[in-house]
Design a protein around this motif. Structure first.
Motif, mmCIF file in Angstrom:
data_model
loop_
_atom_site.group_PDB
_atom_site.id
_atom_site.type_symbol
_atom_site.label_atom_id
_atom_site.label_comp_id
_atom_site.label_asym_id
_atom_site.label_seq_id
_atom_site.Cartn_x
_atom_site.Cartn_y
_atom_site.Cartn_z
ATOM 1 N N ARG A 141 -5.366 -6.286 -1.385
ATOM 2 C CA ARG A 141 -5.583 -7.708 -1.068
ATOM 3 C C ARG A 141 -5.229 -8.602 -2.256
ATOM 4 O O ARG A 141 -4.623 -9.659 -2.093
ATOM 5 N N ARG B 158 -0.122 6.596 -3.522
ATOM 6 C CA ARG B 158 -1.389 7.305 -3.720
ATOM 7 C C ARG B 158 -2.434 6.435 -3.035
ATOM 8 O O ARG B 158 -2.212 5.251 -2.840
ATOM 9 N N PRO B 159 -3.586 6.995 -2.748
ATOM 10 C CA PRO B 159 -4.617 6.103 -2.182
ATOM 11 C C PRO B 159 -4.851 4.916 -3.116
ATOM 12 O O PRO B 159 -4.990 5.087 -4.318
ATOM 13 N N ILE B 160 -4.831 3.736 -2.541
ATOM 14 C CA ILE B 160 -5.083 2.529 -3.332
ATOM 15 C C ILE B 160 -6.221 1.765 -2.671
ATOM 16 O O ILE B 160 -6.284 1.650 -1.446
ATOM 17 N N ASP B 161 -7.102 1.300 -3.459
ATOM 18 C CA ASP B 161 -8.270 0.544 -3.031
ATOM 19 C C ASP B 161 -7.818 -0.685 -2.233
ATOM 20 O O ASP B 161 -6.918 -1.413 -2.652
ATOM 21 N N ASP B 162 -8.460 -0.925 -1.070
ATOM 22 C CA ASP B 162 -8.115 -2.087 -0.236
ATOM 23 C C ASP B 162 -8.255 -3.401 -0.998
ATOM 24 O O ASP B 162 -7.503 -4.336 -0.762
ATOM 25 N N ARG B 163 -9.211 -3.467 -1.915
ATOM 26 C CA ARG B 163 -9.384 -4.694 -2.697
ATOM 27 C C ARG B 163 -8.146 -4.959 -3.544
ATOM 28 O O ARG B 163 -7.703 -6.099 -3.673
ATOM 29 N N ARG B 164 -7.576 -3.908 -4.129
ATOM 30 C CA ARG B 164 -6.381 -4.087 -4.957
ATOM 31 C C ARG B 164 -5.195 -4.509 -4.109
ATOM 32 O O ARG B 164 -4.382 -5.330 -4.535
ATOM 33 N N ALA C 63 0.834 -1.206 0.000
ATOM 34 C CA ALA C 63 0.000 0.000 0.000
ATOM 35 C C ALA C 63 0.869 1.257 0.000
ATOM 36 O O ALA C 63 0.585 2.224 -0.702
#
Length: 134
Positions: free
Chosen positions: A93, A85-91, A80
């Motif tokens: 995982r 940059r902000p990254i989606d938690d799903r990505r 992360a």
């Protein structure tokens, strides 16, 4: 237990890997490839020890589960952070699962350990641009 001792050894190896410095302007795949390449330090040395640590982490013992969770958290944190940059938690995982899946494949002899970073970087590239090169 022996599994717990080996799990502690692997956690210490992960925590001993210095934080990766990444260029925030670099493509996501490159940044993640660098992080995973640096984490590859945990697989260097005695392959039998790495294989034993990997096998030990599959134990259902509660103490080993806690170690497995700490290792997973540390890897996810680094992935992360590499996104910068902000990254989606799903990505995150998916990338963590890709990383550990690639390590498992390498441990079974289906992929050389040095190929793991490029594999994860390729997965990150596919997530960033699902259409791939045109």
């Amino acid at each position: 237990s022996k599994d717990h001792v080996l799990g502690v050894l692997l956690l210490r190896r992960v925590l001993a890997v210095p934080e990766t410095s990444v260029d925030p302007g670099a493509p996501l795949a490159d940044r993640l490839g660098r992080v995973v390449d640096d984490l590859g330090a945990i697989t260097t040395g005695d392959p039998e020890v790495v294989a034993a640590c990997t096998k030990a982490l599959l134990s259902s013992h509660p103490d080993v589960k806690r170690l497995r969770d700490r290792i997973g958290f540390e890897v996810a944190r680094r992935i992360a952070r590499a996104a910068e940059r902000p990254i989606d938690d799903r990505r995150v995982r998916v990338l963590v699962t890709t990383y550990f899946g690639a390590l498992l494949m390498a441990g079974m002899g289906h992929m050389p350990y040095p190929d793991v970073p490029a594999f994860v970087a390729e997965a990150a590239g596919l997530m960033a641009d699902p259409e791939g090169p045109r």
